[in-house]
Scaffold this active site. Structure first.
Site, PDB file in Angstrom:
ATOM      1  N   GLU A 175      81.177  42.317  31.495  1.00 30.17           N
ATOM      2  CA  GLU A 175      79.895  42.508  30.818  1.00 30.17           C
ATOM      3  C   GLU A 175      78.775  41.654  31.423  1.00 30.17           C
ATOM      4  OE1 GLU A 175      79.544  44.838  28.874  1.00 30.17           O
ATOM      5  OE2 GLU A 175      81.244  45.121  27.524  1.00 30.17           O
ATOM      6  N   TYR A 228      66.382  35.855   6.333  1.00 32.27           N
ATOM      7  CA  TYR A 228      67.076  35.157   7.418  1.00 32.27           C
ATOM      8  C   TYR A 228      67.383  36.081   8.588  1.00 32.27           C
ATOM      9  CZ  TYR A 228      67.242  31.169   4.398  1.00 32.27           C
ATOM     10  OH  TYR A 228      66.864  30.121   3.592  1.00 32.27           O
TER      11      TYR A 228
END
Length: 212
Positions: free
Chosen positions: A71, A117
């Site tokens: 990745e 948040y």
């Protein structure tokens, strides 16, 4: 001040202990100048060693250490699009991966502004179209998006977050997992979202990207 490789090892242990990195899934990286330290292919985040990390240039050239995670193009795409990004976290955490299998909330963010948040620590989180793990085409898709973001859901794959510090990237990954769990708990019900003005104000105050 701790060294970048120490930050990466500690983050791996923390993510594994919290259950966000099952088995040998997930990969982490930190940028150190024009090089990137990244977890090797098949690494167990709970058992990382600072002297056994892969070293890759921002140009994608493998410079030292074991073979990097497949990745690594995805990580480099986040660093290239944001000069302030110093760490990238890619996980297969349960709830965020489940959210990556759902239709996105909007064209720009797979996840709606459910909580303050989420907006403060994560912000805009686009859904990146599916590609096989490690396919450079997915990194290209990340690089091409014309709006700011520091997190994404890879379709039917999982979350990836970036931060100006490893702690910030880990906090974003943790918050993205939590808001994804809330999204799944709500099911087919229509949630009450943060009003657009509130989300925009929070994003400005905390320096997070939010374009809804």
């Amino acid at each position: 001040m701790s060294e970048p490789h120490e930050d990466l090892v500690r983050a791996g242990a923390r993510l594994a202990a919290s259950g966000l990195s099952p088995g040998s899934s997930g990969n982490l990286s930190v940028r150190d100048g024009d090089t990137v330290l990244i977890t090797p292919t098949g690494a167990d985040l709970a058992a990382l060693e600072g002297d056994a990390l892969s070293v890759v240039g921002l140009d994608g050239v493998h410079r030292a250490g074991p073979r990097p995670s497949k990745e690594f193009p995805l990580h480099l795409a986040f660093y290239r699009r944001d000069p302030d990004a110093a760490a990238v976290v890619h996980l297969h955490s349960r709830h965020a991966t489940a959210a990556s299998c759902l239709p996105p909330w909007s064209e720009r963010s797979a996840v709606p502004p459910l909580t303050p948040y989420f907006v403060m620590r994560v912000g805009t989180t686009p859904l990146i179209p599916y590609a096989d793990p490690g396919d450079p085409a997915q990194a290209d898709a990340v690089a091409r998006l014309p709006f700011p973001f520091r997190a994404a859901l890879l379709e039917n794959h999982g979350p990836v977050t970036a931060g100006r510090t490893m702690s910030a990237a880990v906090a974003a990954a943790t918050e993205l997992e939590e808001v994804s769990a809330l999204l799944l708990l709500l099911g087919d019900r229509t949630p009450r979202l943060l009003p657009p003005g509130v989300a925009a104000s929070l994003a400005r105050r905390y320096g997070s990207p939010w374009s809804g």
